[in-house]
Write a protein that holds these residues in place. Structure first.
Motif, mmCIF file in Angstrom:
data_model
loop_
_atom_site.group_PDB
_atom_site.id
_atom_site.type_symbol
_atom_site.label_atom_id
_atom_site.label_comp_id
_atom_site.label_asym_id
_atom_site.label_seq_id
_atom_site.Cartn_x
_atom_site.Cartn_y
_atom_site.Cartn_z
ATOM 1 N N PRO A 105 29.471 64.536 34.430
ATOM 2 C CA PRO A 105 28.246 63.817 34.042
ATOM 3 C C PRO A 105 28.475 62.482 33.353
ATOM 4 O O PRO A 105 27.694 61.544 33.553
ATOM 5 C CB PRO A 105 27.521 64.819 33.131
ATOM 6 N N ALA A 106 29.524 62.374 32.552
ATOM 7 C CA ALA A 106 29.764 61.100 31.867
ATOM 8 C C ALA A 106 30.044 59.981 32.855
ATOM 9 O O ALA A 106 29.658 58.827 32.631
ATOM 10 C CB ALA A 106 30.931 61.255 30.892
ATOM 11 N N GLU A 107 30.714 60.300 33.955
ATOM 12 C CA GLU A 107 31.001 59.298 34.981
ATOM 13 C C GLU A 107 29.764 59.015 35.821
ATOM 14 O O GLU A 107 29.420 57.861 36.088
ATOM 15 C CB GLU A 107 32.141 59.779 35.886
ATOM 16 N N VAL A 108 29.082 60.072 36.248
ATOM 17 C CA VAL A 108 27.892 59.905 37.087
ATOM 18 C C VAL A 108 26.830 59.090 36.355
ATOM 19 O O VAL A 108 26.147 58.249 36.955
ATOM 20 C CB VAL A 108 27.328 61.276 37.513
ATOM 21 N N ALA A 109 26.679 59.309 35.046
ATOM 22 C CA ALA A 109 25.648 58.609 34.273
ATOM 23 C C ALA A 109 25.864 57.104 34.252
ATOM 24 O O ALA A 109 24.919 56.350 34.008
ATOM 25 C CB ALA A 109 25.612 59.152 32.843
ATOM 26 N N LEU A 164 27.896 70.819 29.611
ATOM 27 C CA LEU A 164 26.514 70.975 29.162
ATOM 28 C C LEU A 164 26.234 70.135 27.928
ATOM 29 O O LEU A 164 25.129 69.609 27.763
ATOM 30 C CB LEU A 164 26.228 72.448 28.887
ATOM 31 N N ASP A 165 27.232 69.979 27.065
ATOM 32 C CA ASP A 165 27.057 69.124 25.888
ATOM 33 C C ASP A 165 26.750 67.696 26.309
ATOM 34 O O ASP A 165 25.853 67.049 25.752
ATOM 35 C CB ASP A 165 28.319 69.178 25.026
ATOM 36 N N ALA A 171 20.498 63.625 28.186
ATOM 37 C CA ALA A 171 19.203 63.998 28.766
ATOM 38 C C ALA A 171 19.229 63.898 30.291
ATOM 39 O O ALA A 171 18.300 63.381 30.924
ATOM 40 C CB ALA A 171 18.080 63.125 28.189
ATOM 41 N N LEU A 172 20.297 64.424 30.896
ATOM 42 C CA LEU A 172 20.426 64.430 32.347
ATOM 43 C C LEU A 172 19.731 65.661 32.929
ATOM 44 O O LEU A 172 19.462 66.625 32.219
ATOM 45 C CB LEU A 172 21.905 64.416 32.742
#
Length: 205
Positions: A105-109, A164-165, A171-172
């Motif tokens: 998620p950190a990369e996708v965001a 999940l964190d 707020a994804l």
């Protein structure tokens, strides 16, 4: 582009197939780009490769997470290139549902390409444990085999906790895949989350 991330055994492949069918999109797994040591239990088609067994036997929990996240970090440029090329393709190019744990998620965001939505699937620890035990046939394995399954499950749960964190803090979009929830219902929830991000809700673009 619809991106579906999540830890192992959250139903990514099944849900991605349902979403792709609903949208008329192509479907691809990040495992097809490069594969980290996979599931450490035998199947009728394959025995556990020696390097996979050694991976789960010898690394600590912290080392297992560091290893898999390092693999995903190295893989990310290829994923980003694929997503960017597909998102910017001509309008008559088929859409793509891309699923896999490598969609960190950190990369996708940080993606800024248009026509792209992302959703992460999660499941309760008891649900993930039940799925891993059932898929691996844990109860039928010898003690050494059960130990590998237990280590894989611990890594799976740890991965989800860290993932999940990030998803929560940023707020994804997230959809829970509980034990009794049919794949079609999860796919509908994913499509609703995609539509909320400006993507297609159903039917081909």
């Amino acid at each position: 582009m619809v991106l579906i991330g999540g830890t192992s055994h959250t139903g990514k492949s099944t849900v991605a197939r349902a979403v792709a069918d609903r949208l008329g999109f192509d479907r691809l797994s990040t495992d097809a780009l490069a594969r980290h040591p996979g599931r450490p239990w035998p199947t009728p088609e394959r025995e556990v490769p020696p390097h996979v067994g050694e991976h789960y036997r010898t690394l600590t929990g912290d080392q297992l997470i560091t290893s898999v996240l390092g693999h995903y970090r190295r893989l990310w440029p290829r994923i980003e290139e694929l997503v960017t090329a597909r998102a910017l393709a001509p309008a008559d190019t088929a859409g793509l549902v891309l699923e896999g744990s490598a969609l960190w998620p950190a990369e996708v965001a940080r993606l800024t390409v248009p026509h792209t939505a992302a959703v992460w699937l999660t499941a309760g620890e008891d649900v993930l444990a039940a799925r891993v035990h059932a898929t691996s046939g844990r109860d039928r394995l010898p003690p050494a085999g059960r130990a590998l399954v237990d280590t894989f499950l611990a890594r799976t749960l740890r991965y989800q906790a860290v993932m999940l964190d990030i998803v929560t803090r940023r707020a994804l979009a997230r959809v829970d895949t509980c034990q009794e929830r049919p794949a079609a219902e999860v796919a509908a929830a994913v499509l609703a989350a995609v539509a909320a991000q400006g993507g297609p809700a159903a039917g081909p673009r």
